[in-house]
Design a protein around this motif. Structure first.
Motif, mmCIF file in Angstrom:
data_model
loop_
_atom_site.group_PDB
_atom_site.id
_atom_site.type_symbol
_atom_site.label_atom_id
_atom_site.label_comp_id
_atom_site.label_asym_id
_atom_site.label_seq_id
_atom_site.Cartn_x
_atom_site.Cartn_y
_atom_site.Cartn_z
ATOM 1 N N MET A 192 0.678 -1.110 -0.169
ATOM 2 C CA MET A 192 0.146 0.079 0.135
ATOM 3 C C MET A 192 0.906 1.212 -0.124
ATOM 4 N N THR A 193 0.368 2.196 -0.451
ATOM 5 C CA THR A 193 0.966 3.745 -0.464
ATOM 6 C C THR A 193 0.659 4.533 0.600
ATOM 7 N N PHE A 194 1.504 5.308 1.021
ATOM 8 C CA PHE A 194 1.141 6.312 2.089
ATOM 9 C C PHE A 194 1.711 7.538 1.363
ATOM 10 N N PRO A 195 0.622 8.325 0.736
ATOM 11 C CA PRO A 195 1.095 9.756 0.137
ATOM 12 C C PRO A 195 1.401 10.732 1.437
ATOM 13 N N SER A 196 2.350 11.658 1.205
ATOM 14 C CA SER A 196 2.609 12.490 2.269
ATOM 15 C C SER A 196 3.764 13.581 1.688
ATOM 16 N N ALA A 197 3.705 14.717 2.180
ATOM 17 C CA ALA A 197 4.709 15.565 2.012
ATOM 18 C C ALA A 197 5.976 15.280 2.582
ATOM 19 N N THR A 198 6.091 14.418 3.602
ATOM 20 C CA THR A 198 7.276 13.917 4.208
ATOM 21 C C THR A 198 7.792 12.852 3.532
ATOM 22 N N ASP A 199 9.038 12.707 3.320
ATOM 23 C CA ASP A 199 9.611 11.340 2.625
ATOM 24 C C ASP A 199 10.224 10.408 3.923
ATOM 25 N N SER A 200 9.885 11.020 5.372
ATOM 26 C CA SER A 200 10.668 10.025 6.217
ATOM 27 C C SER A 200 9.517 8.870 6.639
ATOM 28 N N SER A 201 10.236 7.558 6.346
ATOM 29 C CA SER A 201 9.615 6.561 6.803
ATOM 30 C C SER A 201 9.152 6.457 8.313
ATOM 31 N N THR A 202 10.009 6.887 9.054
ATOM 32 C CA THR A 202 9.910 6.655 10.243
ATOM 33 C C THR A 202 8.849 7.949 10.851
ATOM 34 N N ASP A 203 8.633 8.978 10.282
ATOM 35 C CA ASP A 203 7.356 9.984 10.504
ATOM 36 C C ASP A 203 6.158 9.070 10.223
ATOM 37 N N LEU A 204 6.281 8.695 9.092
ATOM 38 C CA LEU A 204 4.958 8.023 8.728
ATOM 39 C C LEU A 204 4.695 6.664 9.493
ATOM 40 N N ALA A 205 5.351 5.987 9.894
ATOM 41 C CA ALA A 205 5.173 4.877 10.620
ATOM 42 C C ALA A 205 4.574 5.281 12.241
ATOM 43 N N LEU A 206 5.258 6.336 12.705
ATOM 44 C CA LEU A 206 4.792 6.807 14.058
ATOM 45 C C LEU A 206 3.230 7.447 13.726
ATOM 46 N N LEU A 207 2.870 8.189 12.792
ATOM 47 C CA LEU A 207 1.622 8.441 12.468
ATOM 48 C C LEU A 207 0.554 7.622 12.333
ATOM 49 N N LEU A 208 1.078 6.295 11.639
ATOM 50 C CA LEU A 208 0.240 5.133 11.347
ATOM 51 C C LEU A 208 -0.323 4.532 12.585
ATOM 52 N N ALA A 209 0.773 4.397 13.547
ATOM 53 C CA ALA A 209 0.596 3.641 14.856
ATOM 54 C C ALA A 209 -0.248 4.592 15.748
ATOM 55 N N ASP A 210 -0.039 6.020 15.668
ATOM 56 C CA ASP A 210 -1.027 6.725 16.426
ATOM 57 C C ASP A 210 -2.493 6.541 15.930
ATOM 58 N N PHE A 211 -2.845 6.517 14.542
ATOM 59 C CA PHE A 211 -3.995 6.815 13.929
ATOM 60 C C PHE A 211 -4.564 5.442 14.170
ATOM 61 N N GLN A 212 -3.977 4.386 14.276
ATOM 62 C CA GLN A 212 -4.122 2.845 14.555
ATOM 63 C C GLN A 212 -4.708 2.733 15.956
ATOM 64 N N GLU A 213 -4.484 3.743 16.822
ATOM 65 C CA GLU A 213 -4.906 3.783 18.413
ATOM 66 C C GLU A 213 -4.095 2.872 19.086
ATOM 67 N N ALA A 214 -2.599 2.897 18.740
ATOM 68 C CA ALA A 214 -1.826 2.084 19.560
ATOM 69 C C ALA A 214 -2.094 2.548 21.194
ATOM 70 N N ASP A 215 -1.850 1.659 22.036
ATOM 71 C CA ASP A 215 -1.893 2.119 23.281
ATOM 72 C C ASP A 215 -0.396 2.746 23.509
ATOM 73 N N MET A 216 0.633 2.016 23.227
ATOM 74 C CA MET A 216 2.201 2.726 23.489
ATOM 75 C C MET A 216 3.005 2.666 22.160
ATOM 76 N N ILE A 217 3.779 3.626 21.845
ATOM 77 C CA ILE A 217 4.699 3.422 20.623
ATOM 78 C C ILE A 217 6.155 3.546 21.317
ATOM 79 N N VAL A 218 6.813 2.597 21.023
ATOM 80 C CA VAL A 218 8.307 2.427 21.599
ATOM 81 C C VAL A 218 8.987 2.797 20.393
ATOM 82 N N GLN A 219 9.967 3.641 20.397
ATOM 83 C CA GLN A 219 10.856 4.193 19.068
ATOM 84 C C GLN A 219 12.089 3.738 19.526
ATOM 85 N N VAL A 220 12.587 2.930 18.417
ATOM 86 C CA VAL A 220 13.873 2.413 18.541
ATOM 87 C C VAL A 220 14.621 3.025 17.393
ATOM 88 N N GLY A 221 15.705 3.947 17.790
ATOM 89 C CA GLY A 221 16.179 4.670 16.387
ATOM 90 C C GLY A 221 15.345 5.940 15.919
#
Length: 394
Positions: free
Chosen positions: A269-298
């Motif tokens: 699937m594609t994730f269109p956005s003005a940012t090309d950072s995969s990390t930024d998109l992964a964080l937004l995705l987890a937040d939108f999917q209502e994750a209880d906690m997001i642990v960021q490694v790197g």
């Protein structure tokens, strides 16, 4: 203590070299008048104060005391303590120097070990330090004005994404109410994943591999549930591992690496956005999917990174992390919770040793407490004990 002295037969000041870089052992044996060798770009107040307390004759920096990106006051503190400052000797100086050896430092910033020159840098005077500080203040203001101007532009273009999650694809992975671990490429992301093994075992989080970090996860024996990456940065076998794949795309839907995905026959699937950072998109995705906690490694971002204009510290990165809010936790914090204090881990051994010592004392008393042999005394004591215990239940 090795007080510094000016030699009579050669120009300069002599002192003992001490490796005070991270991982060096020079701080433990440091004496007043020694030469502190550091690797500290934009040296902070705290770092400078630690050195001032040691009373060095000179501080030799492999990097620059001030790069001009931030107005740091560390060099002023060292100069106030009448410490000679030499910068830019380069990382190769650490290989040439020998901790604990006497060296000679000349007024022009050249360092000698005996008669051999092992490095040369730039001597920093007060006027230079003040000029750099003033320039850094101007640069920081200009940079922050541009940064927040770009932040406003990003909000203007991506407001629907940040507010309502418009454009975020359905991942096909249930994240609601679960822990999510987002692993991004960094120098130490492998080491951090190893230290998180107990957390992973206990909570079984949704694992998201970002770009080449997805390869690391597979190589370490983990199966990422989701891969957010440009396929060109990920190995084919990782893309075929069974994880759901999401491709960062431009606002018009163009996704770099789509041809590789199609050639491999992997659904994505594609994730269109003005940012090309995969990390930024992964964080937004987890937040939108209502994750209880997001642990960021790197891929972490802090204010110092923004001040220093690090490449990854973009307006999009800041806004993505602000969007996740209190859900986002850095891996280091989780690792700290799962790391037992060094002293406490041996407590059970001392308890076991105490029990064994007590049993040994009882055996000795029982064996030596009669007129018969050691074995007969011990046997008689055991018989009496069993008869007494049996009587309790009769």
């Amino acid at each position: 203590m090795s007080l510094f002295s000016r030699t009579t037969d050669a120009p300069g000041v002599t002192g003992t070299l001490r490796d005070c870089t991270p991982g060096g052992k020079g701080l433990k044996k440091f004496g007043a008048g020694d030469f502190a060798v550091v690797d500290a770009a934009n040296i902070s107040r705290q770092e400078a104060q630690q050195l001032v307390d040691l009373k060095p004759a000179a501080v030799i920096n492999t990097a620059e005391f001030s790069t001009g990106s931030i107005p740091n006051y560390g060099p002023h503190m060292l100069l106030d303590a009448e410490t000679q400052l030499v910068e830019g000797v380069g990382p190769q100086f650490l290989e040439a120097m020998k901790d604990g050896k006497k060296a000679r430092l000349t007024d022009d910033g050249t360092v000698y070990l005996g008669d051999k020159q092992i490095g040369s840098g730039t001597v920093i005077e007060r006027g230079q330090a003040q000029a750099r500080f003033a320039e850094a203040e101007r640069n920081l203001i200009d940079h922050m004005e541009a940064f927040f101007g770009n932040s406003i532009q990003f909000i203007h273009s991506e407001g629907p994404l940040l507010i309502d999650g418009l454009g975020i694809p359905e991942s096909g992975v249930e994240m609601r109410g679960r822990k999510v671990m987002v692993v991004s490429p960094s120098e130490d992301h492998r080491a951090k994943v190893k230290l998180l093994r107990n957390f992973i075992r206990e909570y079984e989080p949704v694992i998201v591999g970002v770009d080449s970090a997805a390869d690391s996860l597979v190589e370490m024996g983990y199966s990422p549930d989701l891969i957010v990456a440009n396929p060109e940065t990920v190995k084919a076998e990782t893309l075929r591992s069974g994880a759901r794949v999401i491709l960062p795309a431009t606002p018009d839907g163009t996704a770099p690496g789509l041809e590789k995905i199609q050639d491999l026959g992997v659904g994505a699937m594609t994730f269109p956005s003005a940012t090309d950072s995969s990390t930024d998109l992964a964080l937004l995705l987890a937040d939108f999917q209502e994750a209880d906690m997001i642990v960021q490694v790197g891929g972490s971002v802090d204010l110092d990174d923004i001040f220093a204009d690090k490449a990854h510290a973009t307006p999009a990165a800041l806004l993505a992390r602000m969007k996740t809010g209190t859900k986002l936790v850095d891996a280091d914090s989780v690792i700290t919770l799962y790391t037992a204090p060094a002293g406490g881990s041996l407590g059970w051994l001392w308890a076991l040793l105490g029990i064994l010592v007590a049993l040994a004392v009882i055996v000795l008393i029982a064996g030596l407490g009669g007129d018969a042999s050691f074995g007969e005394n011990l046997s008689a004591t055991w018989s009496n004990l069993t008869e007494t215990v049996a009587g309790w239940f009769n």
